[in-house]
Write a protein that holds these residues in place. Structure first.
Motif, PDB file in Angstrom:
ATOM      1  N   SER A 170     -16.343  -2.856   1.389  1.00  0.00           N
ATOM      2  CA  SER A 170     -15.565  -3.259   0.213  1.00  0.00           C
ATOM      3  C   SER A 170     -14.064  -3.165   0.501  1.00  0.00           C
ATOM      4  O   SER A 170     -13.296  -2.548  -0.243  1.00  0.00           O
ATOM      5  CB  SER A 170     -15.932  -2.403  -1.008  1.00  0.00           C
ATOM      6  N   LEU A 171     -13.663  -3.801   1.593  1.00  0.00           N
ATOM      7  CA  LEU A 171     -12.278  -3.722   2.044  1.00  0.00           C
ATOM      8  C   LEU A 171     -11.369  -4.627   1.214  1.00  0.00           C
ATOM      9  O   LEU A 171     -11.808  -5.625   0.642  1.00  0.00           O
ATOM     10  CB  LEU A 171     -12.174  -4.124   3.517  1.00  0.00           C
ATOM     11  N   PHE A 172     -10.098  -4.276   1.197  1.00  0.00           N
ATOM     12  CA  PHE A 172      -9.070  -5.105   0.590  1.00  0.00           C
ATOM     13  C   PHE A 172      -8.283  -5.789   1.713  1.00  0.00           C
ATOM     14  O   PHE A 172      -7.979  -5.170   2.732  1.00  0.00           O
ATOM     15  CB  PHE A 172      -8.108  -4.266  -0.254  1.00  0.00           C
ATOM     16  N   LEU A 173      -7.947  -7.055   1.502  1.00  0.00           N
ATOM     17  CA  LEU A 173      -7.170  -7.821   2.471  1.00  0.00           C
ATOM     18  C   LEU A 173      -6.022  -8.501   1.758  1.00  0.00           C
ATOM     19  O   LEU A 173      -6.226  -9.168   0.736  1.00  0.00           O
ATOM     20  CB  LEU A 173      -8.054  -8.873   3.158  1.00  0.00           C
ATOM     21  N   THR A 174      -4.811  -8.349   2.290  1.00  0.00           N
ATOM     22  CA  THR A 174      -3.661  -9.025   1.710  1.00  0.00           C
ATOM     23  C   THR A 174      -2.787  -9.604   2.812  1.00  0.00           C
ATOM     24  O   THR A 174      -2.715  -9.062   3.915  1.00  0.00           O
ATOM     25  CB  THR A 174      -2.832  -8.059   0.829  1.00  0.00           C
ATOM     26  N   TYR A 183       0.883  -1.170   0.000  1.00  0.00           N
ATOM     27  CA  TYR A 183       0.000   0.000   0.000  1.00  0.00           C
ATOM     28  C   TYR A 183       0.915   1.214   0.000  1.00  0.00           C
ATOM     29  O   TYR A 183       1.453   1.582   1.052  1.00  0.00           O
ATOM     30  CB  TYR A 183      -0.935   0.034   1.210  1.00  0.00           C
ATOM     31  N   PRO A 184       1.134   1.842  -1.158  1.00  0.00           N
ATOM     32  CA  PRO A 184       2.046   2.995  -1.218  1.00  0.00           C
ATOM     33  C   PRO A 184       1.423   4.203  -0.506  1.00  0.00           C
ATOM     34  O   PRO A 184       0.462   4.795  -0.991  1.00  0.00           O
ATOM     35  CB  PRO A 184       2.205   3.255  -2.714  1.00  0.00           C
ATOM     36  N   VAL A 185       1.963   4.535   0.664  1.00  0.00           N
ATOM     37  CA  VAL A 185       1.401   5.640   1.436  1.00  0.00           C
ATOM     38  C   VAL A 185       1.702   6.966   0.756  1.00  0.00           C
ATOM     39  O   VAL A 185       2.680   7.111   0.013  1.00  0.00           O
ATOM     40  CB  VAL A 185       1.941   5.644   2.881  1.00  0.00           C
ATOM     41  N   GLU A 186       0.844   7.945   1.040  1.00  0.00           N
ATOM     42  CA  GLU A 186       1.005   9.273   0.462  1.00  0.00           C
ATOM     43  C   GLU A 186       1.000  10.317   1.562  1.00  0.00           C
ATOM     44  O   GLU A 186       0.353  10.148   2.607  1.00  0.00           O
ATOM     45  CB  GLU A 186      -0.116   9.560  -0.532  1.00  0.00           C
ATOM     46  N   ALA A 187       1.719  11.399   1.329  1.00  0.00           N
ATOM     47  CA  ALA A 187       1.771  12.500   2.289  1.00  0.00           C
ATOM     48  C   ALA A 187       0.354  12.968   2.605  1.00  0.00           C
ATOM     49  O   ALA A 187      -0.501  13.083   1.713  1.00  0.00           O
ATOM     50  CB  ALA A 187       2.594  13.656   1.723  1.00  0.00           C
ATOM     51  N   GLY A 188       0.103  13.221   3.880  1.00  0.00           N
ATOM     52  CA  GLY A 188      -1.207  13.688   4.319  1.00  0.00           C
ATOM     53  C   GLY A 188      -2.114  12.589   4.822  1.00  0.00           C
ATOM     54  O   GLY A 188      -3.131  12.875   5.467  1.00  0.00           O
ATOM     55  N   GLU A 189      -1.779  11.318   4.544  1.00  0.00           N
ATOM     56  CA  GLU A 189      -2.594  10.213   5.031  1.00  0.00           C
ATOM     57  C   GLU A 189      -2.298   9.923   6.504  1.00  0.00           C
ATOM     58  O   GLU A 189      -1.230  10.262   7.023  1.00  0.00           O
ATOM     59  CB  GLU A 189      -2.340   8.947   4.204  1.00  0.00           C
ATOM     60  N   THR A 190      -3.278   9.268   7.157  1.00  0.00           N
ATOM     61  CA  THR A 190      -3.106   8.777   8.520  1.00  0.00           C
ATOM     62  C   THR A 190      -3.215   7.265   8.483  1.00  0.00           C
ATOM     63  O   THR A 190      -4.185   6.725   7.934  1.00  0.00           O
ATOM     64  CB  THR A 190      -4.165   9.357   9.465  1.00  0.00           C
ATOM     65  N   ILE A 213     -15.129 -14.343   3.717  1.00  0.00           N
ATOM     66  CA  ILE A 213     -14.671 -13.142   3.023  1.00  0.00           C
ATOM     67  C   ILE A 213     -15.801 -12.165   2.748  1.00  0.00           C
ATOM     68  O   ILE A 213     -15.554 -11.001   2.414  1.00  0.00           O
ATOM     69  CB  ILE A 213     -13.944 -13.487   1.706  1.00  0.00           C
ATOM     70  N   GLY A 214     -17.045 -12.612   2.919  1.00  0.00           N
ATOM     71  CA  GLY A 214     -18.167 -11.691   2.759  1.00  0.00           C
ATOM     72  C   GLY A 214     -18.121 -10.535   3.727  1.00  0.00           C
ATOM     73  O   GLY A 214     -18.713  -9.478   3.470  1.00  0.00           O
ATOM     74  N   ILE A 215     -17.397 -10.708   4.848  1.00  0.00           N
ATOM     75  CA  ILE A 215     -17.298  -9.628   5.821  1.00  0.00           C
ATOM     76  C   ILE A 215     -16.583  -8.420   5.241  1.00  0.00           C
ATOM     77  O   ILE A 215     -16.830  -7.280   5.648  1.00  0.00           O
ATOM     78  CB  ILE A 215     -16.586 -10.119   7.102  1.00  0.00           C
ATOM     79  N   LEU A 216     -15.724  -8.648   4.265  1.00  0.00           N
ATOM     80  CA  LEU A 216     -15.022  -7.532   3.630  1.00  0.00           C
ATOM     81  C   LEU A 216     -15.993  -6.632   2.883  1.00  0.00           C
ATOM     82  O   LEU A 216     -15.838  -5.403   2.850  1.00  0.00           O
ATOM     83  CB  LEU A 216     -13.943  -8.057   2.681  1.00  0.00           C
ATOM     84  N   ALA A 217     -17.009  -7.238   2.287  1.00  0.00           N
ATOM     85  CA  ALA A 217     -18.042  -6.453   1.605  1.00  0.00           C
ATOM     86  C   ALA A 217     -18.887  -5.683   2.611  1.00  0.00           C
ATOM     87  O   ALA A 217     -19.154  -4.490   2.446  1.00  0.00           O
ATOM     88  CB  ALA A 217     -18.919  -7.371   0.769  1.00  0.00           C
ATOM     89  N   LYS A 218     -19.288  -6.367   3.675  1.00  0.00           N
ATOM     90  CA  LYS A 218     -20.155  -5.742   4.672  1.00  0.00           C
ATOM     91  C   LYS A 218     -19.487  -4.561   5.363  1.00  0.00           C
ATOM     92  O   LYS A 218     -20.162  -3.613   5.781  1.00  0.00           O
ATOM     93  CB  LYS A 218     -20.568  -6.770   5.716  1.00  0.00           C
ATOM     94  N   MET A 219     -18.175  -4.604   5.491  1.00  0.00           N
ATOM     95  CA  MET A 219     -17.457  -3.559   6.218  1.00  0.00           C
ATOM     96  C   MET A 219     -16.955  -2.444   5.292  1.00  0.00           C
ATOM     97  O   MET A 219     -16.190  -1.575   5.731  1.00  0.00           O
ATOM     98  CB  MET A 219     -16.301  -4.162   7.012  1.00  0.00           C
ATOM     99  N   GLN A 253     -11.335   2.752   6.605  1.00  0.00           N
ATOM    100  CA  GLN A 253     -12.290   3.489   5.803  1.00  0.00           C
ATOM    101  C   GLN A 253     -12.875   2.553   4.742  1.00  0.00           C
ATOM    102  O   GLN A 253     -12.305   1.502   4.452  1.00  0.00           O
ATOM    103  CB  GLN A 253     -11.587   4.651   5.082  1.00  0.00           C
ATOM    104  N   PRO A 254     -14.013   2.908   4.150  1.00  0.00           N
ATOM    105  CA  PRO A 254     -14.498   2.128   3.006  1.00  0.00           C
ATOM    106  C   PRO A 254     -13.415   2.008   1.937  1.00  0.00           C
ATOM    107  O   PRO A 254     -12.703   2.977   1.648  1.00  0.00           O
ATOM    108  CB  PRO A 254     -15.689   2.949   2.504  1.00  0.00           C
ATOM    109  N   MET A 255     -13.266   0.816   1.398  1.00  0.00           N
ATOM    110  CA  MET A 255     -12.244   0.483   0.412  1.00  0.00           C
ATOM    111  C   MET A 255     -10.835   0.608   0.963  1.00  0.00           C
ATOM    112  O   MET A 255      -9.861   0.757   0.218  1.00  0.00           O
ATOM    113  CB  MET A 255     -12.422   1.314  -0.868  1.00  0.00           C
ATOM    114  N   GLY A 256     -10.710   0.522   2.288  1.00  0.00           N
ATOM    115  CA  GLY A 256      -9.399   0.523   2.917  1.00  0.00           C
ATOM    116  C   GLY A 256      -8.697  -0.814   2.754  1.00  0.00           C
ATOM    117  O   GLY A 256      -9.295  -1.817   2.348  1.00  0.00           O
TER     118      GLY A 256
END
Length: 325
Positions: free
Chosen positions: A257-261, A135-142, A249-255, A229-232
């Motif tokens: 549309s999260l990504f998990l790696t 996950y390439p972080v960007e300036a200003g993110e938390t 994995i349906g929990i990722l949708a419910k929470m 956050q959504p789509m985090g």
């Protein structure tokens, strides 16, 4: 005769044995090394305990620095006497000397000492791929970093701060909170007494974070998902508290549309060109002082079992090296 740490059954630190071991001459594409320092990493305890099964009997350790003493046929780009380090290859870094493929080695610049290299190769390259590739972080993110006072955590806090990122970190004690803050962590959460989920929501005004970097595993996994956050992106890269149980994995949708790696360093450094680029990036931020390597514990290599006890008891901070006399 050289010596090495070996084990012929899985279990606690007491299974580790200091034994004489003959070092074979290098074959085609291989080099022989004399080690000067060996890195201690949590993955070593997974191999020793059997969480990550390995063929028995086995050596231990993935990371070390040393000097090349012999070259096999077909080895290009290295010479006898070169200072080198590595963070992959067959297990067996807990040794005074060894032979291994030249393809896993990187040459050390003058600005990087052997102990720093042994302490930082695996953890530093891990920090590099997490922050710059997974996950390439960007300036200003938390972002949220679990175990912020650990070896990888301290490197990530510094590197992320250098990139203009606000870091929230979980720690286990006030002393570790102070250490994390001194290394770029903006907000520390004492996870043993406070809910990190509540704290993250409070810090972010209820929005959550775009990414969680989690090396703890079972104890933090579900609340980490809830911090996103959504789509985090949930980056689960370790199991210090135990393996994460199977999930629907349906929990990722419910929470949202999260990504998990579940990445591993060895996938990222399997390519020679990528390994060289990652190492150059790491050595650059160290050389210019943006990332400082905290070697807070040193043990003689023969005392590797005690180093494992202290690591698993969470009595260590920063990085630990096993010194080869």
């Amino acid at each position: 005769m050289s010596h090495a740490i070996r084990f012929d059954q899985t279990g606690g630190p007491d299974v580790l044995q200091w034994v004489p071991l003959e070092v074979p001459p290098p074959g085609p594409g291989e080099v022989s090394l004399t080690h000067t320092a060996v890195g201690l990493n949590y993955i070593d305890t997974y191999h020793r305990s059997g969480l990550y099964p390995v063929p028995m009997p086995s050596g231990l350790g993935c990371e070390a620095a040393g000097v090349i003493t012999a070259l096999g046929d077909g080895v290009d780009g290295f010479s006898v006497g070169d200072r080198v380090a590595y963070a992959s290859g067959p297990l067996g870094a807990y040794a005074e000397a060894r032979t291994l493929p030249a393809s896993v080695l990187v040459r050390l610049p003058d600005a990087i000492s052997d102990e720093v290299a042994a302490a930082v190769m695996l953890q530093g390259l891990t920090a590099q791929y997490l922050l710059r590739q997974t996950y390439p972080v960007e300036a200003g993110e938390t972002i949220l970093v679990h175990a912020a006072a650990g070896g990888v955590g301290l490197l990530m806090c510094q590197w992320a701060k250098h990139l203009g990122v606000t870091v929230i970190g979980t720690v286990g004690s006030p002393e570790k909170a102070a250490l994390a803050k001194a290394n770029g962590c903006d907000h520390t959460i004492l996870y043993r007494q406070d809910s990190f989920l509540d704290a993250v929501k409070d810090i972010t005004g209820g929005e959550g974070v775009p990414v969680v970097y989690d090396a703890v595993g079972k104890d933090t996994f579900m609340d980490s998902l809830a911090c996103l956050q959504p789509m985090g992106t949930m980056v689960s890269f370790g199991n210090a508290s135990g393996a994460v149980p199977p999930i629907d994995i349906g929990i990722l949708a419910k929470m949202g549309s999260l990504f998990l790696t579940r990445p591993t360093l060895f996938s990222y450094i399997a390519d020679r060109e990528r390994l060289d680029a990652m190492a150059a990036d790491l050595f650059n931020v160290i050389a210019k002082g943006a990332v400082k390597v905290q070697i807070n514990q040193r043990y003689p290599l023969v005392d590797a079992a005690q180093a494992h006890r202290d690591l698993e008891a969470r009595n260590t901070t920063g990085s630990t090296v096993l010194v080869v006399s």
